[in-house]
Design an enzyme around this catalytic site. Structure first.
Site, PDB file in Angstrom:
ATOM      1  N   ASN A 219       0.680  -1.171   0.014  1.00  0.00           N
ATOM      2  CA  ASN A 219      -0.008  -0.002  -0.132  1.00  0.00           C
ATOM      3  C   ASN A 219       1.002   1.177   0.014  1.00  0.00           C
ATOM      4  OD1 ASN A 219      -2.419  -1.397  -0.077  1.00  0.00           O
ATOM      5  ND2 ASN A 219      -2.688  -1.397   2.364  1.00  0.00           N
ATOM      6  N   HIS A 269      -1.266  -6.713   5.666  1.00  0.00           N
ATOM      7  CA  HIS A 269      -2.460  -6.942   6.600  1.00  0.00           C
ATOM      8  C   HIS A 269      -2.087  -7.430   7.944  1.00  0.00           C
ATOM      9  CE1 HIS A 269      -5.323  -6.560   3.221  1.00  0.00           C
ATOM     10  NE2 HIS A 269      -4.734  -5.535   3.320  1.00  0.00           N
ATOM     11  N   TYR A 278      -0.069  -9.092  -2.595  1.00  0.00           N
ATOM     12  CA  TYR A 278       0.278  -8.003  -2.305  1.00  0.00           C
ATOM     13  C   TYR A 278       1.683  -7.606  -2.608  1.00  0.00           C
ATOM     14  CZ  TYR A 278      -3.976  -6.207  -0.169  1.00  0.00           C
ATOM     15  OH  TYR A 278      -5.242  -5.587   0.108  1.00  0.00           O
TER      16      TYR A 278
END
Length: 801
Positions: A219, A269, A278
């Site tokens: 992210n 996460h 990811y």
């Protein structure tokens, strides 16, 4: 609020486009000054090349067909685009009547982001050669109108976001800024200013102020991409510099939470192994940003970026095989029917090729050779035929495949243990990967309505593929059709679980510590103290990964759920036809469906074209050949509603209802022939099960000089004595030496004494954790504090007397 462009005007223009046949036009000359005078023009040119691809012919395959598809998709968006209040397309309504953060709002925000993604597709068709719409002025105007519509109605400064934060901070702005770069010469300074202001509103500098929450790992890289492109489009040096500097927290190895770990683990996460999803996004994003900024004032020079380069072979390569990336590290992505393990693997190959541009010459050459090997060996799903792979990735992979100077690197042999994410990989001509869970690593991840029945994927699932067979085992509609209570290798209660049981985003963590093992990088002993998800199930499970087999032991299996408990020896996806022959102790079983049997005192079984199973001392095993049907929608609310059917051959040990102290033992022989399977079963002295109890599990293989024990509690097993829980593997070598591998999977031992009752002349080498080593008639090793070793293997080498 009125639409920026009436439906009538749009349809008229669309009709003109269709009638014109989308003839290619010469693109307008760039508005910007020369790149030498304008660094942002140079950055825009670089980014355009990165997202459009370069070095390929639009008239050669697979590019010709892919460009035609891009053109056809764009025509579809043109034909259906109908600007109206709350929607740019009728099937993509983004206006939320009750804006909040519930599932419904997530859907509306996703449609908003998807609208930008469609415009991005259209912009690529405008810029790419061979789409039939290259440089088309009508298409150009439609894209600009779409941008204006979304900016005036929803993605604008002052708008309050709703639904999924990701849509506003990553999904939408990434697509928007890509369009701004591709269509830069068609946009006015005022338009660009408003779009940049919208991005500033939703992705302020504070989004990367601290490395926490949703601003970590993949992210964070995505957010940095947004900030960098915002700086490029708006000509703001400070934004580009911020993006570069905000990458730095991604680089260092971590010891908790999201990121890369020293043992090669990658977590996102907080609790989810995510190398293949990811991790792929992070790798691709870093490759793009490194390439964008290389040679500029803003080049990424942080020396810690080498951690990412090292991770190519330390973290990603172990989970890549014949072009696929293992489902054991793909989280909830396994429930996305349009992208299977091969299609997830191919972008990683392309990202590695791109990342090599910023690495050393030696690294780049080796990585390209690795990529060539993976791509060439993907017979099941060749990368250049992957419909979900973008043109840029296709171009990179084709350049690697066409490079005659590269010698493909073969698949390695060996074992890798990843204690920080409870995963392992074992590589042989037929090999396995193991998935577990503990108090740091979740049972499974669900969220956004995805992976609703992945409950038992962390309960010791034993995935395996062969070198030239069964590479579609988990690719071919496995997840919507497999019995989710009978995943291969797992021990599970048949207690019915609700979709998404345990909670979203990896919230459910088993309250256990003993998960891990030891490895000498060739073989391994691995164990998992299993507590069932939303269940009273308890079990001790061990796997001993050897040269041609995985020895699987289970003990102390108890449960009070009031239902049956089963250990699934295997559950093979036999495809739509399912006529693969199955033999038990030399007797060929029916291929009719459904067929079931209780195999009493079975010694061995063989599944044609897959491998064999050996049951030491005989076992009662149940077998079932059946057709199973399901829909991707059953496990993912965004999945297809089409019903798919596959045939499965399932072998399992039925421990009965409410077992008190059940056990099992079997060998898995991936790729073995029927003859080799039968011969292994007949060689009753090859494997000795030294212990299979709730206290210890251990085996000895005299021909390998190997003894391995998982001590759940201290005690004595064979020649080994341990005064506390630990994992031990001893191998005697032909040259008169031996290797002892020891670990503290619980990460709690402040001291450990291990005795090997074998004459030892001297200690050749030992780690600093060994505080005392006494040789003679036996070897006594005293370890100091192991709690900080993170479950890593401690290796001692000795000379035998």
């Amino acid at each position: 609020m009125t639409s920026a462009w009436s439906r009538r005007t749009f349809l008229a223009t669309s009709a003109v486009l269709t009638a014109a046949g989308g003839s290619a036009l010469v693109l307008a000359a760039p508005r910007a000054t020369a790149a030498d005078d304008d660094p942002y023009a140079a950055l825009r040119a670089t980014w355009s090349a990165l997202i459009l691809g370069e070095g390929f012919s639009p008239t050669a395959e697979p590019f010709k067909s892919r460009l035609a598809t891009l053109g056809a998709q764009t025509r579809q968006w043109l034909d259906t685009m109908a600007p109206a209040n709350g929607a740019l397309w009728p099937d993509a309504v983004y206006a939320d009547p009750d804006p909040d953060t519930d599932a419904e709002s997530y859907s509306f925000s996703a449609k908003m982001a998807d609208s930008f993604i469609r415009l991005n597709t259209m912009a690529q068709a405008y810029r790419q050669q061979g789409t039939g719409l290259t440089g088309n002025t009508g298409l150009r105007d439609a894209i600009v109108t779409g941008l204006e519509h979304l900016n005036s109605q929803v993605y604008k400064a002052g708008q309050t976001r709703y639904g999924n934060w990701y849509s506003w901070q990553i999904g939408a702005p990434q697509a928007l800024l890509d369009v701004c770069v591709l269509m830069y010469d068609a946009l006015t300074p005022a338009q660009l200013g408003r779009y940049c202001a919208a991005v500033d509103h939703f992705v302020p500098d504070s989004a990367v102020a601290s490395y926490t929450g949703t601003s970590t790992g993949a992210n964070r890289v995505d957010l940095c991409r947004v900030l960098a492109l915002r700086g490029v489009v708006g000509g703001t040096a400070a934004k580009v510099a911020l993006a570069r500097d905000a990458l730095s927290p991604v680089f260092p190895l971590v010891t908790k939470g999201d990121g890369l770990y020293a043992d090669g683990s990658f977590i996102q996460h907080t609790t989810v192994p995510y190398t293949g999803s990811y991790g792929s996004v992070m790798l691709g994003g870093l490759g793009l940003l490194f390439a964008l900024l290389k040679g500029t004032t803003w080049e990424v020079t942080d020396p810690k970026r080498q951690v990412v380069f090292d991770a190519v072979e330390n973290a990603w390569a172990p989970f890549l095989y014949n072009g696929l990336v293992m489902d054991s590290v793909a989280g909830r992505a396994i429930s996305r029917g349009e992208v299977d393990d091969h299609r997830r693997g191919h972008p990683i190959l392309a990202s590695i090729a791109l990342l090599g541009r910023g690495a050393s010459t030696a690294e780049n050459a080796r990585w390209r050779a690795l990529v060539k090997g993976w791509a060439q060996r993907d017979y099941y799903s060749p990368p250049l035929s992957n419909p979900s792979l973008g043109l840029t990735a296709l171009a990179r992979l084709k350049s690697v495949l066409d490079d005659t100077s590269l010698t493909p690197v073969p698949e390695p042999e060996g074992h890798r243990l990843f204690p920080d994410m409870a995963r392992a990989t074992h590589r042989r001509p037929g090999w396995a990967a193991l998935s577990m869970a503990d108090r740091r690593i979740t049972y499974y991840e669900t969220g956004n309505g995805e992976n609703l029945r992945g409950w038992h994927t962390g309960s010791g699932m034993l995935y395996w593929w062969g070198d030239t067979f069964a590479n579609g085992q988990y690719s071919d509609a496995f997840w919507p059709t497999v019995d989710p209570y009978r995943l291969p290798g797992t021990t599970a209660s048949r207690k019915p679980l609700a979709d998404g049981a345990g909670g979203d985003w990896g919230a459910a963590l088993p309250d256990v510590n003993w998960v891990g093992g030891v490895t000498d990088k060739k073989r391994a002993a691995v164990g998992q103290y299993l507590k069932g998800l939303s269940s009273t199930l308890l079990a001790k499970k061990s796997w001993f990964f050897l040269d041609d087999t995985v020895v699987c032991l289970g003990a102390g299996i108890r449960c009070q759920d009031g239902v049956a408990v089963e250990t699934t020896v295997d559950n093979r996806n036999l495809g739509p036809v399912g006529n693969t022959p199955f033999t038990v102790d030399g007797s060929v079983k029916p291929v009719t469906r459904p067929w079931s049997a209780t195999l009493t005192d079975a010694s061995w079984a063989y599944l044609g074209g897959h491998g064999g199973y050996v049951f030491p001392g005989g076992a009662t095993v149940k077998a079932l050949r059946e057709n199973r049907s399901g829909r991707w929608r059953d496990i993912n609310t965004g999945g297809s509603t089409d019903t798919v059917t596959r045939t499965y051959l399932t072998l399992w040990v039925d421990h009965g209802q409410n077992p008190a102290d059940a056990s099992y033992a079997y060998q898995l022989l991936p790729g073995a022939s029927e003859q080799r399977t039968a011969a292994r079963a007949a060689d009753t002295g090859w494997l000795r099960v030294l212990a299979n109890t709730d206290d210890q599990q251990g085996v000895s293989v005299p021909s390998l000089g190997l003894t391995a024990v998982n001590f759940w509690f201290g005690g004595s097993v064979g020649p080994l004595d341990a005064d506390a829980p630990c994992s031990v593997m001893v191998t005697e070598h032909a040259d008169g030496t031996a290797t002892l591998c020891v670990s503290d999977p619980m990460r709690m031992r402040t001291s450990l004494t291990l005795t090997w009752n074998r004459a030892v002349a001297s200690v050749a080498s030992k780690p600093s954790t060994v505080t005392s080593a006494t040789t003679g008639a036996s070897l006594r090793l005293v370890f100091g504090d192991l709690s900080g070793t993170r479950g890593a293997t401690q290796t001692v080498k000795v000379r035998l007397a």
